[in-house]
Design an enzyme around this catalytic site. Structure first.
Site, PDB file in Angstrom:
ATOM      1  N   CYS A   1      48.546 -11.887  35.048  1.00  0.00           N
ATOM      2  CA  CYS A   1      49.870 -12.276  35.517  1.00  0.00           C
ATOM      3  C   CYS A   1      50.210 -11.541  36.818  1.00  0.00           C
ATOM      4  O   CYS A   1      50.059 -10.329  36.909  1.00  0.00           O
ATOM      5  CB  CYS A   1      50.889 -11.922  34.433  1.00  0.00           C
ATOM      6  SG  CYS A   1      52.578 -12.264  34.919  1.00  0.00           S
TER       7      CYS A   1
ATOM      8  N   CYS B   1      53.294  -8.964  36.009  1.00  0.00           N
ATOM      9  CA  CYS B   1      53.210  -7.779  35.150  1.00  0.00           C
ATOM     10  C   CYS B   1      51.777  -7.357  34.842  1.00  0.00           C
ATOM     11  O   CYS B   1      51.570  -6.411  34.088  1.00  0.00           O
ATOM     12  CB  CYS B   1      53.987  -8.011  33.854  1.00  0.00           C
ATOM     13  SG  CYS B   1      53.206  -9.207  32.758  1.00  0.00           S
TER      14      CYS B   1
ATOM     15  N   CYS C   1      52.275 -16.184  30.238  1.00  0.00           N
ATOM     16  CA  CYS C   1      52.097 -14.746  30.111  1.00  0.00           C
ATOM     17  C   CYS C   1      52.825 -14.284  28.853  1.00  0.00           C
ATOM     18  O   CYS C   1      54.050 -14.420  28.762  1.00  0.00           O
ATOM     19  CB  CYS C   1      52.648 -14.014  31.325  1.00  0.00           C
ATOM     20  SG  CYS C   1      52.644 -12.221  31.105  1.00  0.00           S
TER      21      CYS C   1
ATOM     22  N   CYS D   1      55.642 -11.389  29.943  1.00  0.00           N
ATOM     23  CA  CYS D   1      56.875 -11.600  30.704  1.00  0.00           C
ATOM     24  C   CYS D   1      57.321 -13.067  30.743  1.00  0.00           C
ATOM     25  O   CYS D   1      58.354 -13.386  31.323  1.00  0.00           O
ATOM     26  CB  CYS D   1      56.722 -11.063  32.131  1.00  0.00           C
ATOM     27  SG  CYS D   1      55.707 -12.086  33.198  1.00  0.00           S
TER      28      CYS D   1
ATOM     29  N   ASP E   1      29.392 -12.751  54.367  1.00  0.00           N
ATOM     30  CA  ASP E   1      28.762 -12.108  53.223  1.00  0.00           C
ATOM     31  C   ASP E   1      28.341 -13.232  52.276  1.00  0.00           C
ATOM     32  O   ASP E   1      29.186 -13.972  51.785  1.00  0.00           O
ATOM     33  CB  ASP E   1      29.790 -11.183  52.559  1.00  0.00           C
ATOM     34  CG  ASP E   1      29.271 -10.574  51.272  1.00  0.00           C
ATOM     35  OD1 ASP E   1      28.054 -10.690  51.004  1.00  0.00           O
ATOM     36  OD2 ASP E   1      30.076  -9.993  50.528  1.00  0.00           O
TER      37      ASP E   1
END
Lengths: 241, 468
Positions: B213, B216, B235, B238, B361
């Site tokens: 999340c 949080c 989530c 929260c 990369d």
């Protein structure tokens, strides 16, 4: 035939830039040599005994995760160092090895205390050091060339007499401006080079494997065909020199 | 004085565009770069010639396809537009697109500007132009070396959007995108998919992106994944969850071409793959917001054919060759998923470069689900590896479990295409990173013509009794 146990430290939080490819490589090579491999993923909040493993690996993480992992490892730091002393092979990538020193920097330039296993400290530079890099390292008393891709903000300054660099920079980016790359203590190697590091450096993969074999009293009787890996190494090397 | 500088910049830019077109190169960046040096305000000035709206499309994947589809819809309506159609999506490429379209004194008016924009270039772009709408398709790990880490890019874009009057069009299924509403306070519109027959309970093995999340840091719970981290999430700590979309896609069918509904509009497209269904959904959502008519939307999407590297098809020596742009892990995973729909035996030419426009990369090839190659459920006979990092992809394939004996390293593109079509297989694919997209496309067309010519020459010989 033996079974090798590999501890993969915090894969959920420390594994950027395809770092876990290093373990795919170690595992496949051990299997091709006729052995079996058990990779244990160790996550935050899990109970584990570091002494159980034949090889320990940790990949790169964001500075946020680096701080979480440092806190988690704090009670284990004496065990970790004892295992290094004993010669257990370990490979820690970039922010993973950087947390072993006195201090490192998290977002917006805040310096935080590291595990303090070694006497080096990490600052953040003004720009990222990136690019293909060629270094020269000593493995089993022989000078070998290692290629990889550097990509870090960190500037690493060592004041530890017992700590060696992993290698000397021939072309590309090192720990800072001093032409040194990574850190090395016995069979522990910390490097900023991705790729993943072992992909184009089968000689380094075999170095770790040979140490594991020696510790289990196994003789190595098979030689792997590394034509593709060596082509890739040469291709990267040629472009740099 | 400023006016003269502007005109000089336009003339020099236009001349350079002509030159690059004459040499047949895809140099869409250089003219803009030089023009910006001559007249740094050029983009700001030319941006004022847009009478209706400036629409910016950003995000990791799907920018080009989505913006091209919107362009097609706008063209159906006979609107004039500035559009960086060649996919040059940095500030320089966007400037080139404006210079190409404007008149010599920089006063020509257009209805719309449709600007696909690289995520990291959003702050720069918003300093010069004031778009009405910014669309965010998704955020995946891409070209990490250029930007640092994904979190940084997201913050960069968010910071640039704060304190503007822009309206956002967001992917409601991407947990890395949905928080833009609360973090910017801007007015947001959402597009998203209802459950589909193609949803999965699990994401791919290596997915770490969007797992936590953003508010949080707790682990998100996913009821289902559409693909990668796009899905239905919440989530438990929260309460963060998918917003209700304004543009709801439902009844998706991929057979293998795409059809589905967006609210009450039925959409059909010759495109394939879930990621393209998202591109179509984003394009339809933008078109509806701009107020375009349904019949123009459905018609434009229906006739819009895949473009360079978006599953473009060639015919070489009676073999079908399909060109696919792959530039990051999600793109490669999606390309592999598309191969699953094809049962014929395949050869694949993989061109992996690390030039400008590519990821410098190439470790991203290890963040993919290539392990599925070990069982060869995709029926692949040979992998031919080319490009500046041919060795890297060859090593990756070997460690995925694909038989080393069927991995072929070639010196150059021509040799690669020869191997691709002469080695035994029913169908061929070319996977390429961005910097080799146009050169490989050109080469495929050349081979297509060459074999066509050979066949007609053969027919003439047969006709004249000179076969053998």
């Amino acid at each position: 035939m033996a079974t090798f146990k590999i501890g993969f430290l915090y894969p959920e939080h420390m594994d950027l830039y395809g770092d876990d490819g290093n373990l795919i490589i170690i595992k496949k090579r051990l299997e091709w040599l006729g052995h079996s491999v058990l990779i244990t993923k160790i996550n935050l909040g899990q109970n584990y005994d570091l002494k159980e493993y034949d090889f320990l690996f940790m990949g790169t993480g964001t500075s946020y995760n680096q701080a979480r992992v440092t806190k988690e490892l704090e009670p284990q730091k004496d065990t970790l160092f004892a295992l290094m002393e004993e010669g257990v092979p370990m490979l820690f990538m970039a922010t993973a090895f950087q947390l072993l020193g006195q201090s490192y920097v998290i977002d917006r330039g805040k310096s935080v205390t590291g595990l303090g296993i070694f006497n080096f400290y990490v600052e953040n530079g003004l720009h990222r050091l990136t690019g293909n890099t060629l270094i020269s390292a000593i493995l089993n008393g022989q000078e070998v060339s290692i290629v990889g891709f550097a990509n870090h903000m960190a500037r690493i300054y060592s004041e530890d007499e017992n700590l060696l660099p992993f290698g000397l920079v021939v072309k590309g980016q090192g720990n800072n401006n001093d032409k040194l790359e990574g850190i090395r203590y016995k069979n522990f190697i910390g490097s900023n080079l991705h790729g993943p590091l072992l992909a184009k450096n089968p000689i380094l993969a075999d170095y770790f494997i040979d140490v594991m074999f020696k510790r289990k009293n196994i003789n190595r009787d098979v030689i792997l065909d590394d034509a593709i890996e060596l082509f890739a190494h040469q291709q990267a090397r040629t472009r740099l020199i | 004085m400023g006016k003269i500088r502007l005109i000089i910049a336009i003339i020099v830019g236009k001349l350079m565009i002509c030159l690059t077109k004459l040499t047949g190169s895809q140099g869409t960046v250089f003219p803009g770069r030089i023009a910006l040096i001559i007249c740094p305000e050029i983009l700001k000035i030319l941006g004022e010639n847009i009478s209706e709206e400036i629409i910016v499309i950003t995000g990791t994947n799907g920018k080009t396809t989505t913006s091209n589809m919107v362009a097609q819809i706008l063209k159906e309506h006979d609107y004039s537009l500035v559009h960086n159609a060649a996919g040059a999506n940095m500030i320089t490429g966007i400037t080139t697109a404006f210079i190409d379209k404007t008149n010599l004194i920089g006063t020509k008016i257009f209805h719309y500007a449709l600007l696909e924009t690289d995520e990291a270039n959003i702050p720069l772009l918003l300093k010069e132009l004031t778009p009405k709408v910014v669309v965010i398709t998704n955020f995946f790990s891409d070209q990490l070396d250029r930007f640092g880490q994904l979190d940084n890019i997201i913050n960069l874009v968010k910071d640039a959007l704060r304190n503007t009057k822009i309206e956002l069009v967001l992917n409601a299924d991407d947990p890395l995108v949905t928080h833009f509403q609360s973090d910017t306070g801007l007015h947001c519109w959402y597009f998203g998919f209802k459950e589909t027959d193609y949803d999965k309970k699990e994401s791919f093995h290596n997915n770490k992106v969007g797992k936590y999340c953003v508010f949080c840091q707790s682990e998100l719970v996913f009821d289902k994944y559409h693909y990668a981290q796009l899905g239905k999430f919440y989530c438990p700590n929260c309460g963060n969850r998918n917003p209700e979309p304004n543009f709801v896609a439902h009844s998706l069918v991929m057979n293998p071409t795409i059809s589905f509904w967006v609210n009450d509009i039925y959409i059909e497209s010759p495109y394939q793959g879930f990621y393209n269904a998202y591109n179509i959904l984003a394009a339809v959502s933008i078109a509806k917001l701009v107020g375009l008519k349904d019949e123009f939307i459905t018609n434009a999407i229906k006739i819009y054919q895949p473009q360079a590297g978006r599953m473009e098809s060639f015919n070489i020596a009676a073999k079908k060759v399909i060109l696919i742009l792959v530039k990051n892990p999600i793109g490669l995973n999606q390309a592999m998923a598309a191969l699953e729909q094809e049962s014929q035996s395949k050869n694949i030419l993989f061109i992996l470069n690390d030039n400008a426009g590519d990821s410098r990369d190439v470790s991203w090839i290890w963040e993919t689900d290539l392990e599925m190659l070990a069982t060869n459920q995709l029926n692949i006979n040979n992998f031919i590896c080319a490009g500046t990092c041919s060795g890297d992809i060859a090593v990756r394939l070997k460690y995925s479990g694909f038989p080393a004996g069927n991995i072929v390293l070639v010196k150059n593109l021509a040799e690669g295409i020869e191997e691709l079509i002469t080695r035994d297989s029913e169908v061929c694919y070319v996977f390429t990173t961005y910097s080799a997209l146009f050169s490989s496309r050109k080469m495929l067309i050349k081979y297509q013509d060459k074999y066509k010519a050979d066949i007609s020459a053969l027919k003439v010989k047969d006709f004249m009794g000179m076969g053998e």
